[in-house]
Scaffold this active site. Structure first.
Site, PDB file in Angstrom:
ATOM      1  N   ARG A   2       0.896  -1.117   0.130  1.00 28.86           N
ATOM      2  CA  ARG A   2       0.001   0.033   0.137  1.00 28.86           C
ATOM      3  C   ARG A   2       0.732   1.220  -0.126  1.00 28.86           C
ATOM      4  O   ARG A   2       1.525   1.412   0.688  1.00 28.86           O
ATOM      5  CB  ARG A   2      -0.921  -0.009   1.178  1.00 28.86           C
ATOM      6  CG  ARG A   2      -0.378  -0.091   2.522  1.00 28.86           C
ATOM      7  CD  ARG A   2      -1.193   0.243   3.518  1.00 28.86           C
ATOM      8  NE  ARG A   2      -0.682  -0.153   4.915  1.00 28.86           N
ATOM      9  CZ  ARG A   2       0.069   0.482   5.754  1.00 28.86           C
ATOM     10  NH1 ARG A   2       0.346   1.664   5.221  1.00 28.86           N
ATOM     11  NH2 ARG A   2       0.402   0.343   6.946  1.00 28.86           N
TER      12      ARG A   2
ATOM     13  N   HIS B 168      -2.035   3.447   6.556  1.00 26.62           N
ATOM     14  CA  HIS B 168      -2.894   2.251   6.804  1.00 26.62           C
ATOM     15  C   HIS B 168      -4.417   2.651   6.815  1.00 26.62           C
ATOM     16  O   HIS B 168      -5.264   2.185   6.126  1.00 26.62           O
ATOM     17  CB  HIS B 168      -2.796   1.774   8.349  1.00 26.62           C
ATOM     18  CG  HIS B 168      -3.514   0.602   8.604  1.00 26.62           C
ATOM     19  ND1 HIS B 168      -3.603  -0.613   8.117  1.00 26.62           N
ATOM     20  CD2 HIS B 168      -4.578   0.699   9.861  1.00 26.62           C
ATOM     21  CE1 HIS B 168      -4.565  -1.356   8.828  1.00 26.62           C
ATOM     22  NE2 HIS B 168      -5.138  -0.446   9.720  1.00 26.62           N
TER      23      HIS B 168
ATOM     24  N   TYR C  47       7.720   4.408   9.859  1.00 27.81           N
ATOM     25  CA  TYR C  47       7.979   3.002  10.080  1.00 27.81           C
ATOM     26  C   TYR C  47       8.629   2.515   8.716  1.00 27.81           C
ATOM     27  O   TYR C  47       8.790   1.445   8.477  1.00 27.81           O
ATOM     28  CB  TYR C  47       6.955   2.240  10.496  1.00 27.81           C
ATOM     29  CG  TYR C  47       5.692   2.461   9.775  1.00 27.81           C
ATOM     30  CD1 TYR C  47       5.272   1.392   8.787  1.00 27.81           C
ATOM     31  CD2 TYR C  47       4.511   3.093  10.494  1.00 27.81           C
ATOM     32  CE1 TYR C  47       4.050   1.575   8.255  1.00 27.81           C
ATOM     33  CE2 TYR C  47       3.375   3.416   9.903  1.00 27.81           C
ATOM     34  CZ  TYR C  47       3.174   2.797   8.653  1.00 27.81           C
ATOM     35  OH  TYR C  47       1.793   2.650   8.176  1.00 27.81           O
TER      36      TYR C  47
END
Length: 346
Positions: free
Chosen positions: A245, A249, A259
């Site tokens: 992706r 999120h 991250y």
């Protein structure tokens, strides 16, 4: 890879040789539409005009390729990122916008559209899909139930319970993992010690396939084969689609820069499913820049119309919500309905 685990790969010509050119173009059209839709949904969310939205850019091949391999009689059960498959399977676009806003009409599925609305409880759609699949089997209907789940969801108990039950009873089900490498912010390496997610099929005694989730043709073939096995009474299949992706999120505050690093992101952008399929179709003389521009314009117009229709839908009321929950409304809720009606009159 262990025995029983198949890796679907190879050049598009081999993978898609039996699919007509018109179907290939339709896959591209839907992927382009979905990319435009995703960008617009992110913008609408930031404007406060759309509620929950989980970005899908980068995962179009796994979503569109898998849905296209099904028939409209097959049943889709997804997670909150799987709205595109549900819409392409028949849910009107404006209802998906209402669903995102929390309006009850967003979840009132039209007759003949075989979907459940996105499951918010992580992994619950897996056990639900087993139930739907077993209903097909009991009725002797040659249909398939497919459940979508992210890599993070495979750590849930429902995932293992569903696979085990489906394996025992040879349910005509497909469990489709979209492994985008991060369960929100937790990388796959910190979530499981297993060498892959598809290897978990071994414990359930079912077939497992790992596929390039950035290749719409490979995904189409993998799901087509799994559906054929299910219809023939050969039991369920677990598919792990390796994808990525590009966005966060969800739009609820996740920051992927905390991250993920730029090197990784650029590497995956070079595998963009739209770029890969565009090159393939262009080489075959099936796609042009003008066609893509036209699809983008059609997408923007359809999205604008969908939002307009959602805006024009009457606001949800508490009496409406109560009526939709019960065939025979309990007396105490009837009293509450009258109470709210009187308040509205004032």
């Amino acid at each position: 890879m262990d025995k029983g685990i198949i890796v679907e790969e190879g050049p598009p010509k081999q993978i898609f040789e039996h699919t007509h050119d018109v179907q290939a173009k339709d896959l591209m059209r839907k992927m382009v539409f979905t990319r435009i839709w995703d960008k617009r949904a992110i913008s609408l969310n930031r404007q406060g005009r759309l509620g929950l939205w989980a970005p899908v850019s980068g995962q179009e091949a796994s979503m569109i390729g898998s849905e296209a391999a099904l028939t409209k009689d097959d049943f889709i059960l997804g997670s909150y990122r799987d709205i595109p498959q549900i819409v392409w399977h028949g849910l009107p676009l404006y209802q998906s916008f209402l669903y995102s806003r929390g309006h009850q009409h967003g979840g009132q599925i039209p007759e003949g559209v075989n979907v459940l609305m996105p499951q918010i409880i992580i992994g619950a759609q897996i056990t639900q899909a087993v139930g739907v699949a077993l209903a097909f089997k009991l009725r002797r209907e040659k249909h398939v139930a497919i459940a979508y789940i992210g890599d993070g969801g495979t750590s849930q108990g429902d995932f293992y319970e569903g696979l085990n039950f489906a394996g025992v009873y040879k349910a005509p089900a497909i469990f489709f993992i979209q492994n985008n490498r991060y369960a929100i912010s937790v990388p796959i390496e910190k979530q499981t010690a297993a060498q892959s997610l598809v290897i978990k099929a071994e414990a359930a005694g079912i077939k497992g396939i790992q596929v390039d989730g950035m290749d719409v043709l490979a995904v189409y073939k993998a799901v087509s084969n799994a559906a054929e096995r299910a219809r023939n009474g050969e039991g369920p299949t677990l598919i792990e689609a390796i994808t990525y992706r590009y966005g966060p999120h969800t739009m609820a505050g996740d920051d992927p820069t905390r991250y993920r690093n730029k090197v990784e992101e650029e590497e995956w952008k070079s595998k963009d499913p739209l770029i890969r399929f565009r090159k393939y179709l262009t080489r075959k003389g099936l796609w042009s820049e003008q066609e893509e521009i036209q699809v983008e314009e059609e997408a923007r117009a359809a999205i604008a119309e969908g939002i307009k229709k959602a805006d024009e839908t009457p606001p949800m009321t508490i009496p409406d919500l109560i009526d939709s929950m019960f065939e025979n409304t309990p007396d105490y809720l009837e009293a509450q309905k009258h109470l709210y009606a009187n308040l509205e009159d004032k």
